[in-house]
Design an enzyme around this catalytic site. Structure first.
Site, mmCIF file in Angstrom:
data_model
loop_
_atom_site.group_PDB
_atom_site.id
_atom_site.type_symbol
_atom_site.label_atom_id
_atom_site.label_comp_id
_atom_site.label_asym_id
_atom_site.label_seq_id
_atom_site.Cartn_x
_atom_site.Cartn_y
_atom_site.Cartn_z
ATOM 1 N N ILE A 30 0.824 -1.216 0.000
ATOM 2 C CA ILE A 30 0.000 0.000 0.000
ATOM 3 C C ILE A 30 0.860 1.270 0.000
ATOM 4 O O ILE A 30 0.405 2.322 -0.467
ATOM 5 C CB ILE A 30 -0.988 -0.037 1.194
ATOM 6 C CG1 ILE A 30 -2.194 0.838 0.935
ATOM 7 C CG2 ILE A 30 -0.310 0.330 2.507
ATOM 8 C CD1 ILE A 30 -3.369 0.558 1.873
ATOM 9 N N GLN A 62 9.789 -4.747 11.202
ATOM 10 C CA GLN A 62 8.547 -5.507 11.016
ATOM 11 C C GLN A 62 7.394 -4.786 11.706
ATOM 12 O O GLN A 62 7.474 -4.465 12.902
ATOM 13 C CB GLN A 62 8.677 -6.939 11.571
ATOM 14 C CG GLN A 62 7.439 -7.778 11.271
ATOM 15 C CD GLN A 62 7.575 -9.251 11.676
ATOM 16 O OE1 GLN A 62 8.542 -9.650 12.320
ATOM 17 N NE2 GLN A 62 6.583 -10.045 11.292
ATOM 18 N N SER A 63 6.350 -4.511 10.929
ATOM 19 C CA SER A 63 5.183 -3.829 11.498
ATOM 20 C C SER A 63 3.926 -4.681 11.404
ATOM 21 O O SER A 63 2.952 -4.420 12.112
ATOM 22 C CB SER A 63 4.955 -2.481 10.794
ATOM 23 O OG SER A 63 4.741 -2.678 9.412
ATOM 24 N N HIS A 113 6.159 -12.297 5.958
ATOM 25 C CA HIS A 113 6.022 -11.849 4.562
ATOM 26 C C HIS A 113 7.374 -11.504 3.990
ATOM 27 O O HIS A 113 8.270 -11.063 4.693
ATOM 28 C CB HIS A 113 5.084 -10.644 4.457
ATOM 29 C CG HIS A 113 5.436 -9.499 5.351
ATOM 30 N ND1 HIS A 113 5.101 -9.495 6.689
ATOM 31 C CD2 HIS A 113 6.093 -8.341 5.124
ATOM 32 C CE1 HIS A 113 5.534 -8.368 7.243
ATOM 33 N NE2 HIS A 113 6.154 -7.652 6.313
ATOM 34 N N HIS A 173 9.136 -9.004 1.181
ATOM 35 C CA HIS A 173 8.995 -7.859 0.286
ATOM 36 C C HIS A 173 9.788 -8.174 -0.976
ATOM 37 O O HIS A 173 10.954 -8.588 -0.890
ATOM 38 C CB HIS A 173 9.623 -6.598 0.901
ATOM 39 C CG HIS A 173 8.981 -6.107 2.153
ATOM 40 N ND1 HIS A 173 8.167 -4.989 2.181
ATOM 41 C CD2 HIS A 173 9.051 -6.549 3.435
ATOM 42 C CE1 HIS A 173 7.772 -4.766 3.429
ATOM 43 N NE2 HIS A 173 8.283 -5.694 4.204
#
Ligand code: 5GP
Ligand code: ZN
Length: 114
Positions: free
Chosen positions: A31, A94-95, A100, A102
């Site tokens: 996003i 990491q949020s 995951h 990237h």
């Protein structure tokens, strides 16, 4: 329904620009893209970070990397270069605590990363 943002994206209860999905993985556009190509690849199965991965996840982790490689080819960044990143824990950036990768490409990257 899971509270996890990426589980909800995988279940399509939160919309995302999905670029690929199969029984094991979902890939969608970030996003807040940090490069012309910035795709996130997630396993459907919830694993919160690399720290929670075990020997049983060997296939899952390998498949994630190979999926990134296939997408890099599809996006035309295979030769120009791309970076795959897995931030692990807050200190590394990491949020979202659903493991995951990237996939970043389409511009030049510096090293060391910030
Ligand atoms: P992390 O910081 O955990 O390594 O990466 C999480 C990534 O998820 C960030 O790059 C962030 O921009 C992206 N992200 C956060 N919320 C959403 C969302 O609702 N939809 C999409 N497509 N990406 C998100
Ligand atoms: Zn999750």
């Amino acid at each position: 329904m899971s509270e996890c943002l990426f589980c909800r994206i995988a279940a399509k209860s939160i919309p995302a620009k999905i670029v690929h999905e199969d029984e094991g993985f979902v890939a969608f556009e970030d996003i807040h893209p940090q490069a012309p190509v910035h795709i996130l690849l997630i396993p459907r199965r919830h694993v919160s970070s690399l720290n929670e991965a075990s020997e049983a996840d060997r296939g899952l982790l390998g498949d994630l990397l190979l999926a990134a490689r296939r997408l890099a080819k599809e996006k035309g960044i295979e030769t120009s270069g791309y970076r795959v990143v897995m931030n692990t824990m807050a200190g590394a950036g990491q949020s979202v605590f659903h493991v995951h990768l990237h996939l970043l490409g389409g511009r030049k990257f510096s090293w060391p990363p910030g």
